[in-house]
Design a protein around this motif. Structure first.
Motif, PDB file in Angstrom:
ATOM      1  N   GLU A   2      14.702 -11.687  -3.979  1.00  0.00           N
ATOM      2  CA  GLU A   2      15.816 -10.876  -3.326  1.00  0.00           C
ATOM      3  C   GLU A   2      17.245 -11.399  -3.193  1.00  0.00           C
ATOM      4  O   GLU A   2      18.210 -10.617  -3.360  1.00  0.00           O
ATOM      5  CB  GLU A   2      15.233 -10.224  -1.873  1.00  0.00           C
ATOM      6  N   ALA A   3      16.982 -12.518  -2.466  1.00  0.00           N
ATOM      7  CA  ALA A   3      18.346 -13.289  -2.304  1.00  0.00           C
ATOM      8  C   ALA A   3      19.098 -13.443  -3.646  1.00  0.00           C
ATOM      9  O   ALA A   3      20.371 -13.109  -3.847  1.00  0.00           O
ATOM     10  CB  ALA A   3      18.250 -14.469  -1.671  1.00  0.00           C
ATOM     11  N   LEU A   4      18.335 -13.997  -4.718  1.00  0.00           N
ATOM     12  CA  LEU A   4      18.946 -14.043  -6.225  1.00  0.00           C
ATOM     13  C   LEU A   4      19.456 -12.727  -6.637  1.00  0.00           C
ATOM     14  O   LEU A   4      20.754 -12.802  -7.197  1.00  0.00           O
ATOM     15  CB  LEU A   4      17.910 -14.580  -7.136  1.00  0.00           C
ATOM     16  N   LEU A   5      18.798 -11.647  -6.465  1.00  0.00           N
ATOM     17  CA  LEU A   5      19.213 -10.316  -7.102  1.00  0.00           C
ATOM     18  C   LEU A   5      20.541  -9.757  -6.347  1.00  0.00           C
ATOM     19  O   LEU A   5      21.157  -9.301  -7.144  1.00  0.00           O
ATOM     20  CB  LEU A   5      18.012  -9.322  -6.843  1.00  0.00           C
ATOM     21  N   GLU A   6      20.726 -10.107  -4.962  1.00  0.00           N
ATOM     22  CA  GLU A   6      21.783  -9.760  -4.328  1.00  0.00           C
ATOM     23  C   GLU A   6      22.852 -10.430  -4.994  1.00  0.00           C
ATOM     24  O   GLU A   6      24.048  -9.797  -5.162  1.00  0.00           O
ATOM     25  CB  GLU A   6      21.362 -10.077  -2.932  1.00  0.00           C
ATOM     26  N   THR A   7      22.659 -11.522  -5.203  1.00  0.00           N
ATOM     27  CA  THR A   7      23.899 -12.601  -5.633  1.00  0.00           C
ATOM     28  C   THR A   7      24.323 -12.078  -6.990  1.00  0.00           C
ATOM     29  O   THR A   7      25.542 -11.679  -7.420  1.00  0.00           O
ATOM     30  CB  THR A   7      23.504 -14.062  -5.951  1.00  0.00           C
TER      31      THR A   7
ATOM     32  N   MET B   1       0.808  -1.170  -0.103  1.00  0.00           N
ATOM     33  CA  MET B   1      -0.214   0.180  -0.070  1.00  0.00           C
ATOM     34  C   MET B   1       0.866   1.440  -0.079  1.00  0.00           C
ATOM     35  O   MET B   1       0.538   2.360  -0.605  1.00  0.00           O
ATOM     36  CB  MET B   1      -0.919   0.085   1.218  1.00  0.00           C
ATOM     37  N   ARG B   2       2.089   1.179   0.677  1.00  0.00           N
ATOM     38  CA  ARG B   2       2.861   2.406   0.661  1.00  0.00           C
ATOM     39  C   ARG B   2       3.571   2.466  -0.609  1.00  0.00           C
ATOM     40  O   ARG B   2       4.344   3.437  -1.106  1.00  0.00           O
ATOM     41  CB  ARG B   2       3.740   2.307   1.897  1.00  0.00           C
ATOM     42  N   GLY B   3       3.880   1.400  -1.392  1.00  0.00           N
ATOM     43  CA  GLY B   3       5.019   1.327  -2.466  1.00  0.00           C
ATOM     44  C   GLY B   3       6.256   0.716  -1.977  1.00  0.00           C
ATOM     45  O   GLY B   3       6.870   1.192  -1.197  1.00  0.00           O
ATOM     46  N   THR B   4       6.613  -0.222  -2.705  1.00  0.00           N
ATOM     47  CA  THR B   4       7.750  -1.048  -2.319  1.00  0.00           C
ATOM     48  C   THR B   4       8.291  -1.843  -3.554  1.00  0.00           C
ATOM     49  O   THR B   4       7.541  -1.996  -4.485  1.00  0.00           O
ATOM     50  CB  THR B   4       7.612  -1.928  -1.052  1.00  0.00           C
ATOM     51  N   GLY B   5       9.493  -2.421  -3.376  1.00  0.00           N
ATOM     52  CA  GLY B   5      10.027  -3.242  -4.531  1.00  0.00           C
ATOM     53  C   GLY B   5      10.023  -4.638  -3.742  1.00  0.00           C
ATOM     54  O   GLY B   5       9.722  -4.904  -2.992  1.00  0.00           O
ATOM     55  N   VAL B   6      10.849  -5.462  -4.610  1.00  0.00           N
ATOM     56  CA  VAL B   6      11.076  -6.723  -4.035  1.00  0.00           C
ATOM     57  C   VAL B   6      11.448  -7.134  -2.571  1.00  0.00           C
ATOM     58  O   VAL B   6      11.117  -7.782  -1.929  1.00  0.00           O
ATOM     59  CB  VAL B   6      11.962  -7.449  -5.241  1.00  0.00           C
ATOM     60  N   ARG B   7      12.621  -6.179  -2.283  1.00  0.00           N
ATOM     61  CA  ARG B   7      12.964  -6.499  -0.892  1.00  0.00           C
ATOM     62  C   ARG B   7      11.963  -5.953   0.176  1.00  0.00           C
ATOM     63  O   ARG B   7      11.901  -6.852   1.036  1.00  0.00           O
ATOM     64  CB  ARG B   7      14.077  -5.352  -0.567  1.00  0.00           C
ATOM     65  N   GLY B   8      11.182  -5.066  -0.236  1.00  0.00           N
ATOM     66  CA  GLY B   8      10.017  -5.017   0.764  1.00  0.00           C
ATOM     67  C   GLY B   8       8.998  -6.161   0.824  1.00  0.00           C
ATOM     68  O   GLY B   8       8.350  -6.345   1.894  1.00  0.00           O
ATOM     69  N   LEU B   9       8.601  -6.659  -0.346  1.00  0.00           N
ATOM     70  CA  LEU B   9       7.846  -7.688  -0.256  1.00  0.00           C
ATOM     71  C   LEU B   9       8.299  -8.887   0.326  1.00  0.00           C
ATOM     72  O   LEU B   9       7.451  -9.887   0.772  1.00  0.00           O
ATOM     73  CB  LEU B   9       7.288  -7.999  -1.915  1.00  0.00           C
TER      74      LEU B   9
END
Length: 467
Positions: free
Chosen positions: A236-241, A149-157
């Motif tokens: 998110e873990a994959l994106l960090e890698t 509702m606030r607006g977020t990306g993958v990390r927030g989800l």
């Protein structure tokens, strides 16, 4: 924590089995023999967690202390605190108490910040291994929905992590209804906090209105939000890698030496091929290596410049950080001399540099991961487990403590023992981890680590000099 089919003998039996299965699946969550500080509000979730861990304490050799923080926002909060302490002691668990020094009507964010700061202070004082919080699956679903509702990306989800440093959430796989039934079946008393239903707060509105509306047709909205959180966490873990790999691939030249720590050259063609989202992550990661965080606007400006900026052009993206383009090269640089600050952030175990001004003293710091302790004069190796980032270099504060071979010691006492003049103490840089634990007092002491073989190669090497 994954959902397990452990409820054959009734839902009230599910909770202890779910907790034990979770501890078995995640041995580092609350390892046997650990000292655990249980954050005890007196509500149903933290009360159930305290009883569950108390039941396991003998078999797992746990040393448990409860910690109740009085937010002092209601007239009867002091009386409730006394009730919470009494109930913990009836269970055979000692209970520490703290009280907020905030005015009535303070925001939930301010209260949360004060509560966690106090919990970490108590943890350091007791030398506890973990702080256990009673968050459960419904809290996770509310968090994910709140961020949507606030607006977020993958990390927030991805929602709330089961563990972040010493903070653990052993009941994150349990539903709130199971917790309530566990308490009812065992006839355990708990305190209802009226602020949890105060619809002035966004989370209370989600709990009271939004989630029930989503489930009006029998849909398991909580379950679906939890599934989304699990998928986002893996993504998110994959994106960090991927970001780690792309930072290495796009960097022109080597960053393994001390040379030019405030300047990184990136391959523009590779950045463009990575796409906007990954380019944003790469730029943020590089700037973090300088000890700073880019704002959303600064990140957007940097990505836009990489995409459309002309050769020979440059753009400032905040905190003394500048991007410049020369043909197919993007240089990210930081003007360390002009950006000395009172606190320097070291976000990850990558080489970097920064400047600090404390007590009228201008300091330049360089850092890098190290495979072994350096023999070079002026450089010091400090063990830093990955879960303890970001680090902060700052001046010492009252109450700061460091773990040494003989036990924990207040920095005030350390200064007295080393005969550091009172007027000079504010000029001594202190390195603390994300949980406020002191890792290094420059020129005086490095904390004695007791993290085991897992962290034997977690050394960071620091070189500090006066400007």
């Amino acid at each position: 924590m994954e959902r397990l089919n452990l409820c054959r003998h009734g839902r009230h039996e599910c909770l202890p089995a779910l907790l034990q299965a979770g501890l078995a699946a995640h041995p580092d969550l609350i390892p046997p023999g650990a000292t655990v500080l249980v954050a005890l509000s007196g509500g149903p979730d933290s009360t159930a967690l305290l009883h569950l861990l108390a039941d396991l304490s003998d078999g797992r050799r746990l040393r448990i202390t409860a910690a109740h923080f009085d937010h002092a926002q209601r007239a009867d909060s002091a009386r409730e605190a006394q009730t919470v302490v009494r109930r913990a002691e009836e269970l055979g668990v000692p209970c520490r108490t703290g009280r907020a020094a905030l005015p009535p009507g303070s925001t939930q964010d301010d209260l949360r910040t004060a509560r966690y700061a106090w919990l970490h202070d108590v943890r350091r004082e007791l030398d506890a291994d973990r702080i256990a919080i009673g968050h459960h699956a419904d809290d996770q679903a509310e968090t994910v929905l709140f961020r949507i509702m606030r607006g977020t990306g993958v990390r927030g989800l991805a929602g709330i992590p089961m563990r972040r440093g010493p903070v653990v959430r052993p009941l994150l796989g349990a539903r709130h209804g199971e917790i309530l039934e566990y308490l009812e079946r065992r006839d355990i008393e708990w305190i209802a906090d009226p602020s949890n239903s105060d619809t002035r707060w966004a989370r209370a509105r989600i709990r009271a209105s939004v989630l029930p509306a989503l489930q009006v047709h029998g849909e398991d909205a909580v379950g679906r939000l939890l599934a989304l959180s699990k998928v986002a966490s893996a993504a998110e873990a994959l994106l960090e890698t991927i970001t780690d790999d792309l930072v290495t691939r796009t960097t022109v030249g080597s960053r393994t030496r001390w040379a030019d720590p405030g300047r990184v050259v990136l391959d523009r063609d590779l950045l463009l091929a990575a796409g906007g989202e990954l380019t944003a992550r790469i730029v943020r990661r590089v700037v973090l290596s300088f000890g700073h965080r880019l704002t959303v606007g600064g990140t957007r400006a940097g990505v836009e410049f990489i995409s459309r900026g002309r050769s020979g052009g440059r753009v400032a993206v905040g905190r003394g950080v500048e991007l410049a383009r020369e043909y197919d090269r993007i240089t990210v640089s930081w003007a360390a001399q002009s950006q000395a600050c009172s606190e320097l952030v070291i976000s990850r175990a990558v080489p970097g540099a920064g400047a600090l001004r404390i007590g009228g003293r201008d300091i330049a710091l360089r850092w890098r991961p190290a495979g072994a302790a350096s023999r070079v004069p002026g450089r010091i190796a400090v063990p830093v487990p990955l879960g303890h980032y970001p680090l902060s270099l700052r001046e010492w504060r009252a109450g700061d403590r460091i773990r040494l071979a003989g036990g924990t010691r207040k920095l005030k006492k350390l200064f007295n023992e080393r005969r550091v003049p009172v007027g000079e103490r504010s000029r001594v840089p202190v390195l603390v981890d994300a949980h406020g634990s002191v890792l290094w007092v420059a020129g005086l002491a490095v904390a004695t680590a007791n993290w085991g073989a897992e962290y034997e190669k977690s050394l960071m090497e620091f070189e500090l000099r006066d400007e």
